[in-house]
Design an enzyme around this catalytic site. Structure first.
Site, PDB file in Angstrom:
ATOM      1  N   ARG A  67      -5.124  -1.440   8.849  1.00 12.93           N
ATOM      2  CA  ARG A  67      -6.336  -2.239   8.640  1.00 12.93           C
ATOM      3  C   ARG A  67      -6.025  -3.373   7.675  1.00 12.93           C
ATOM      4  O   ARG A  67      -4.974  -3.394   7.026  1.00 12.93           O
ATOM      5  CB  ARG A  67      -7.488  -1.374   8.137  1.00 12.93           C
ATOM      6  N   ASP A 103       0.834  -1.210   0.000  1.00 11.96           N
ATOM      7  CA  ASP A 103       0.000   0.000   0.000  1.00 11.96           C
ATOM      8  C   ASP A 103       0.866   1.258   0.000  1.00 11.96           C
ATOM      9  O   ASP A 103       1.972   1.264   0.545  1.00 11.96           O
ATOM     10  CB  ASP A 103      -0.919  -0.021   1.234  1.00 11.96           C
ATOM     11  N   GLY A 104       0.342   2.309  -0.624  1.00  9.11           N
ATOM     12  CA  GLY A 104       1.001   3.615  -0.569  1.00  9.11           C
ATOM     13  C   GLY A 104       1.556   4.114  -1.895  1.00  9.11           C
ATOM     14  O   GLY A 104       2.239   5.132  -1.932  1.00  9.11           O
ATOM     15  N   ARG A 106       1.865  -4.747   6.315  1.00 12.12           N
ATOM     16  CA  ARG A 106       1.196  -3.712   5.523  1.00 12.12           C
ATOM     17  C   ARG A 106       2.065  -2.461   5.530  1.00 12.12           C
ATOM     18  O   ARG A 106       2.471  -1.988   6.592  1.00 12.12           O
ATOM     19  CB  ARG A 106      -0.197  -3.368   6.055  1.00 12.12           C
ATOM     20  N   HIS A 138       2.328   3.328  -9.145  1.00  9.96           N
ATOM     21  CA  HIS A 138       2.148   1.906  -9.475  1.00  9.96           C
ATOM     22  C   HIS A 138       3.336   1.396 -10.292  1.00  9.96           C
ATOM     23  O   HIS A 138       3.841   0.307 -10.070  1.00  9.96           O
ATOM     24  CB  HIS A 138       0.835   1.695 -10.239  1.00  9.96           C
ATOM     25  N   GLU A 167       1.055 -12.973  12.810  1.00  7.66           N
ATOM     26  CA  GLU A 167       1.616 -11.782  13.450  1.00  7.66           C
ATOM     27  C   GLU A 167       1.461 -10.639  12.456  1.00  7.66           C
ATOM     28  O   GLU A 167       1.782 -10.786  11.269  1.00  7.66           O
ATOM     29  CB  GLU A 167       3.102 -12.001  13.776  1.00  7.66           C
ATOM     30  N   TRP A 198       2.945   7.923  -2.583  1.00  7.65           N
ATOM     31  CA  TRP A 198       4.348   8.040  -2.993  1.00  7.65           C
ATOM     32  C   TRP A 198       4.456   8.912  -4.244  1.00  7.65           C
ATOM     33  O   TRP A 198       5.318   9.794  -4.334  1.00  7.65           O
ATOM     34  CB  TRP A 198       4.915   6.638  -3.258  1.00  7.65           C
ATOM     35  N   ASN A 256     -11.150  -2.444  -5.291  1.00  4.71           N
ATOM     36  CA  ASN A 256     -10.375  -1.531  -6.137  1.00  4.71           C
ATOM     37  C   ASN A 256     -11.049  -1.216  -7.476  1.00  4.71           C
ATOM     38  O   ASN A 256     -10.671  -0.263  -8.155  1.00  4.71           O
ATOM     39  CB  ASN A 256      -8.954  -2.060  -6.372  1.00  4.71           C
ATOM     40  N   GLY A 314      -0.012   5.508  -4.410  1.00  2.00           N
ATOM     41  CA  GLY A 314      -0.594   6.798  -4.783  1.00  2.00           C
ATOM     42  C   GLY A 314       0.045   7.937  -4.001  1.00  2.00           C
ATOM     43  O   GLY A 314       0.406   8.978  -4.568  1.00  2.00           O
TER      44      GLY A 314
END
Ligand code: IPE
Ligand code: IPE
Ligand code: MG
Length: 247
Positions: A195, A21-22, A189, A38, A208, A26, A69, A24
């Site tokens: 989440r 994730d992240g 994540r 992407h 974990e 970035w 998505n 966008g």
């Protein structure tokens, strides 16, 4: 001592799942369109695959596109689909040479047919490989996966091929997309979100969880080592007491 040397090779997770994730954010930080993020995610994907290969982690599962998505802008969705096909085409030969079995979880039927064809070719090429297993979660949603399993089981029940004696955890697992995979040991994540976003709900029952603020395109081998070291510092009790585990 470097991070990799601190890793205990006898205490590795067998199955790591990553919510990448992240991208966008970035891109935005770099003053670019979301799609730029992407495009730049591939390096982190490679780094994760290499880390698993080098350490001997057998199962790596990457969340690439969720059932939710589809709600993104049309252009971003089609960009992601095209990127997916071209990436698989470019990378599959090397994966195959490394004896990696490529695997997909999710409902492929909704994907554009050209992407589906490329993916199916990649699945077929590597299906007999015996090394590690790289799984992409594509058009994947855990709730949908569970619903499909429940429907399958209900049908088996209705046609008499199973009875209520057969309704076990193993039967549920047999009907999940992940039927040939072990439970997740470590879920990572990136991007600071804490989440699960409808990823592997059943399979993370005792995983974990590790959250890092690093945005996915910035995620390196070293970040992955940090996650593993953090994992190795935890006590997985599975309901027991700490004393039971140390005695
Ligand atoms: C993850 O990055 C990639 C996909 C979900 C396909 P995002 O695109 O969600 O990036 P952010 O969360 O908007 O920064
Ligand atoms: C989860 O990321 C899906 C993938 C990484 C493929 P999202 O960025 O779509 O998740 P939410 O919407 O922020 O929960
Ligand atoms: Mg996101």
């Amino acid at each position: 001592m470097s991070l990799i040397d601190q890793i205990d090779k006898n205490k590795l997770p067998n199955h790591v799942a990553i919510i990448m994730d992240g991208n966008g954010r970035w891109a935005k930080q770099n003053g670019k369109e979301r799609t730029f993020g992407h495009k730049n995610a591939l390096k982190a994907v490679r780094a994760s695959i290499e880390t698993c290969r080098d350490l001997g982690i057998k199962y790596l599962t990457l969340y690439a596109f969720s059932t939710e998505n589809w709600n993104r802008p049309k252009l971003e969705v089609s960009f992601l689909m095209t990127l997916l096909s071209s990436t698989i085409k470019a990378e599959i030969k090397e994966l195959h040479e490394g004896n990696v079995r490529f695997n997909i979880i999710g409902d492929l039927s909704r994907l554009p047919s050209s992407a589906r064809k490329d993916l199916e070719k990649a699945l077929d090429l590597t299906k007999n490989n015996t090394g590690s297993v790289l799984t992409l979660a594509l058009n994947y949603g855990a709730k949908e996966e569970l619903l499909v399993a429940i429907k399958n089981i209900a049908n088996q029940f209705k046609n008499g091929s199973i009875t209520d004696q057969d309704l076990t955890e193993e039967l549920v697992e047999k009907n999940l997309y992940t039927h040939d995979m072990p439970m997740v040991d470590l879920m990572i994540r990136t991007s600071g979100e804490t989440r699960i976003s409808n990823f592997l709900l059943w399979q993370i029952a005792y995983a974990e969880l590790y959250f890092t603020p690093v945005l996915w395109p910035d995620f390196t081998h070293e970040h992955f080592y940090e996650a593993i070291l953090n994992y190795q510092g935890r006590e997985r009790r599975f309901g027991k007491t700490s004393e039971q585990l140390t005695n």
